[in-house]
Write a protein that holds these residues in place. Sequence first.
Motif, PDB file in Angstrom:
ATOM      1  N   SER A 199      -2.248   7.026   1.907  1.00 31.10           N
ATOM      2  CA  SER A 199      -2.684   5.788   1.272  1.00 31.10           C
ATOM      3  C   SER A 199      -4.042   5.373   1.815  1.00 31.10           C
ATOM      4  N   GLN A 207      -2.567   0.822 -10.564  1.00 31.16           N
ATOM      5  CA  GLN A 207      -2.166  -0.527 -10.182  1.00 31.16           C
ATOM      6  C   GLN A 207      -2.751  -1.540 -11.151  1.00 31.16           C
ATOM      7  N   HIS A 245       0.834  -1.211   0.000  1.00 31.74           N
ATOM      8  CA  HIS A 245       0.000   0.000   0.000  1.00 31.74           C
ATOM      9  C   HIS A 245       0.867   1.258   0.000  1.00 31.74           C
ATOM     10  N   ASN A 281       2.238   1.750  -3.478  1.00 29.49           N
ATOM     11  CA  ASN A 281       1.215   2.285  -4.383  1.00 29.49           C
ATOM     12  C   ASN A 281       1.067   3.788  -4.203  1.00 29.49           C
ATOM     13  N   GLU A 297      -7.035   2.583   0.579  1.00 25.70           N
ATOM     14  CA  GLU A 297      -7.391   1.555  -0.400  1.00 25.70           C
ATOM     15  C   GLU A 297      -8.503   0.663   0.121  1.00 25.70           C
ATOM     16  N   THR A 324       2.308  -1.829 -12.202  1.00 25.59           N
ATOM     17  CA  THR A 324       1.626  -0.548 -12.362  1.00 25.59           C
ATOM     18  C   THR A 324       1.824  -0.013 -13.770  1.00 25.59           C
ATOM     19  N   PHE A 350       4.551  -5.965  -7.445  1.00 29.39           N
ATOM     20  CA  PHE A 350       3.560  -4.932  -7.760  1.00 29.39           C
ATOM     21  C   PHE A 350       3.708  -4.523  -9.220  1.00 29.39           C
ATOM     22  N   SER A 363      -0.950  -7.172  -7.931  1.00 34.89           N
ATOM     23  CA  SER A 363       0.061  -7.318  -6.885  1.00 34.89           C
ATOM     24  C   SER A 363       0.015  -8.735  -6.344  1.00 34.89           C
ATOM     25  N   ARG A 380      -7.741   4.469  -3.859  1.00 38.16           N
ATOM     26  CA  ARG A 380      -7.112   3.560  -4.822  1.00 38.16           C
ATOM     27  C   ARG A 380      -7.863   2.232  -4.787  1.00 38.16           C
TER      28      ARG A 380
END
Length: 1002
Positions: free
Chosen positions: A760, A667, A651, A654, A762, A681, A679, A670, A726
């Motif tokens: 972050s 993304q 996380h 990201n 998510e 992207t 990961f 992952s 995200r």
Amino acid sequence: DQPTTPVIPPSVKMAAAVAGKGSARRLLRVPPGWYCSSCQGTRSVASPSSARVRQAFLQFFKERHGHQVVPSAPVRPRGDPGLLFVNAGMNQFKPIFLGSADPRSELASYRRVVNSQKCVRAGGKHNDLEDVGRDVYHHTFFEMLGNWSFGDYFKEEACSMAWELLTQVYEIPKDRLYVTYFGGDASLSLSADEESREIWLSLGVPPSHVLPFQLKDNFWEMGDTGPCGPCTEIHYDHVGRGRNAAALVNQGNPEVVEIWNLVFMQYSREADGSLQQLPEHHVDTGMGLERLMTILQNKRSNYDTDLFTPLLDAIHKGCGGPSYRGLVGEADPGSVDMAYRVVADHVRTLSVCIADGVYPGMSGAELVLRQILRRAVRFCSEVLHAPPGFLASLVPVVVEILGDAYPELRKDTDTIMNIISAHEDAFLSSLLRGRHIINRTLQQMEHSKVFPVEVAWSLHSNLGFPLDLIGLMLKEKGVQLDVAALDHLAREDAERKSQPQQEQRAGMHLDLHALAKLRQDGVPATDDSPKFAYELGQDGRYVFHPCQATVLMLYRDGSFQKEVGRGQQCGVLLDRTCFYGEQGGQAPDQGYMLHAAQQDMLFPVVSVQVSGGYVVHEVIVSETLKVGDQVQLFVDEAQRLACMTNHTATHLLNFALRQVLGDGTEQQGSHVTAEYLRFSTSTKAPITMQQLLDVESVIQEVIKRNEVVYTGEAPIKLASAVQGLRKLNEVYPDLVRVVSIGVPVERVLAAQSKDATSTSVELCCGTHLLQTGDVQDFTIVSERQLVKGISHIVAVTREQAKQAREAGQTLAKEVDSLTVRVKLGGTVIDEAQRLSKEVGQLTIIVDRTTIPQWQKRELQATLKTLQRTANTAVRKLEIRLAAEKADDLLAKYSNQPVIIDTIPVESPSVLMKVVNQLCDKVPGSSVMLLSPQASGQVFCACQVSKSSLPVFSAADWALAVCTQMGGKAGGSGVVARGSGTTSDLQGVLTAALEYHCHYDNE
């Protein structure tokens, strides 16, 4: 550079040493006349302590012979991924031996050095772990006393110093000592080391005590390639009494043991197996302190010296059983004395390793240390019947023995004890369960003497029992273990783990029909909320709570069953679980179940999947399991914590990518395991080295701030409206889980909130840390684009990240050192070629070593430039040398149309250049040159005029000549080269001329 202390001729040193015998004794700071009492009759004088002996060694070389005392290196190797632990005194000096030490570093300034090095031999090539305790001299941790000369003194001085120290300072009787030297090897064209033999004789060693031995005993090599050389060893006869023990040297007899090895590094083993002289000669010596103390304290066992006796006394006092008697094998009833030795040795290793930052863990050196700790705990509990926490209580005794020599032990004593205690507590719980399982299984075996291999494997793979401990426990019961069958299970497990994940799970996957059947029968979906039932304890460690559950259904061979028998594998559906089933890119939990009614019935859980709301536990059934049974669930805590760490780090990655690369990153996928995170992207452009650095900086800052990781559930519509959220392009449930770093979920979900744009946030069903500081460290170790616009990143955390950084720093120093030497350049071809080869070898090492990706790119770019520079320098020197050789031949042959001759050159490349230049200066000529090598090989190169084609071909000419030499050749019609071997070089030249004349006449 010149040494700071003048080099004194050995004869002068010896005279001074004899005259100053009193001062020799003073190095030990003990009354005159102390000695090894077994060596000098029945006089009773106190033996020196190990601390005094160690200090006397250092002082002797510092004060008498101008050596610099350097501290022991940590037991974790620096930048040497092929080595689990430092296992010899020379490890920290390898850059000097390899010529890669940074010229600006202190390491490069060393000429005469002495130290006492902490060494661990467990795991890897040098592994003494399973032998420890069985005898009285094997150890996992030991101290290596050593002195080194880097391009300073050599054989004569090294032997003289060693003899002076042993016979005058330590007063070991000369008639008890035997020395060996390298006796030569005809296959390598190596003559005997007569120089060392003559030195020993000149020091007064009787000829009968100076013994030659072969390559395996008296020739030391760092590896398959690199510095090497003959060695001379000093051996001690424990018996003496005027006997000649020469026949017992190097025969594995405990009465005659090696105490000191003096290695003379004068060669370099090349990739082709040949030996080349080193530009500088080095001396590398090593003497085990433990073995030396047996001599100086008149003991036959290392464990009877003062390096161990305080520990053995403490063990006896803490356990209350019989005292240590030094017995081994069948003479040691109940393996009590073996347990004493195991615990004493292992607690030393644990203390030293933890003080140096190597903690028990799940891979590499950490895994080996975990095995050592568990082996020690087992002997404490099972054999010595020590109380819980006993092993950690021995740490202060280790510190008292070794703390003055290695101050880091005193600094971190509390940390060492706490770590040992935590792991001891965990393993004692597992050990208790394992003992119950073994005893119950033995009761059910009736008259069989072979233990069920499935139970043994379950103990190993789920409770963490080292296999050697299982064998020892069974041996005590007079029961055998089928080692071959156990190896087969281990191979199957390795193969299963190496299979594609989807293939692994196919047998346990609930298909549409199975799911419909479950719903039709009213089987409720699994409540897996207990997987989030963990917390931080007061000591900062994560606490994972077991879970009670009921077996609702058993799934095997594509159908549901009410009962599954012992030894079978099946899917278990429960009403609730604390196990994490693989989803959201996170690897599934592993662990085990215990039967609630019978706590010694253990069912290993090897994988967990989620299908349609049902969590399927893939279980190996060790006893009959039925629907309705009550079970208790235990996750593998180390694996779970590692997955949590890497998931939280994912996380952070990201978020950091968005901060550095902009909102255009998305993304693509992952995968989180206990070992690493992967990961993918989307990116608008390839990620630069600076951007990788910036991404890591963002993450490190969040780790440093130790932000709280907040979680909470919210309706998908509400969560989806959060600015900056995200999420992947997936179908989410109506109620989703939100993971927010540093900002409470309620604030993130508030109307008009923009908190998610600066941290972050998510949607995630995975398990996470409770605070970012527990990530500890993070680095990206791989980044590449297999498809344009999609970047695939691999990163590691915690100790793995730290190790990657250390490896990177070490390699950076090596590259800097090589850069300086390449810029200075080589004045001769040999030196230039060696530099070019070093660049290539270091490039391979950088490519293969796990280091930060930004640093790898930086080093790769530097090495690419260095390779071009080195290759250019080689070409220039080759052209210059070729011109000189060509001019010599022109003077000899003038403008003759055919030149066939031999010249001394050291590479086929130079030989070809000479041929080319001759043909350029004599147009229309045909030239063949041969160059015999010291190895017996003969290089061949030739060129013919295009006008000779197709009648006369260079390729055919070279092939004919090289075939006569038993070799091969190849090329074109105009130029060709090859090689072979011959003892009749003149005959080959004649044949080459005849071949040319034959076609010339045509």
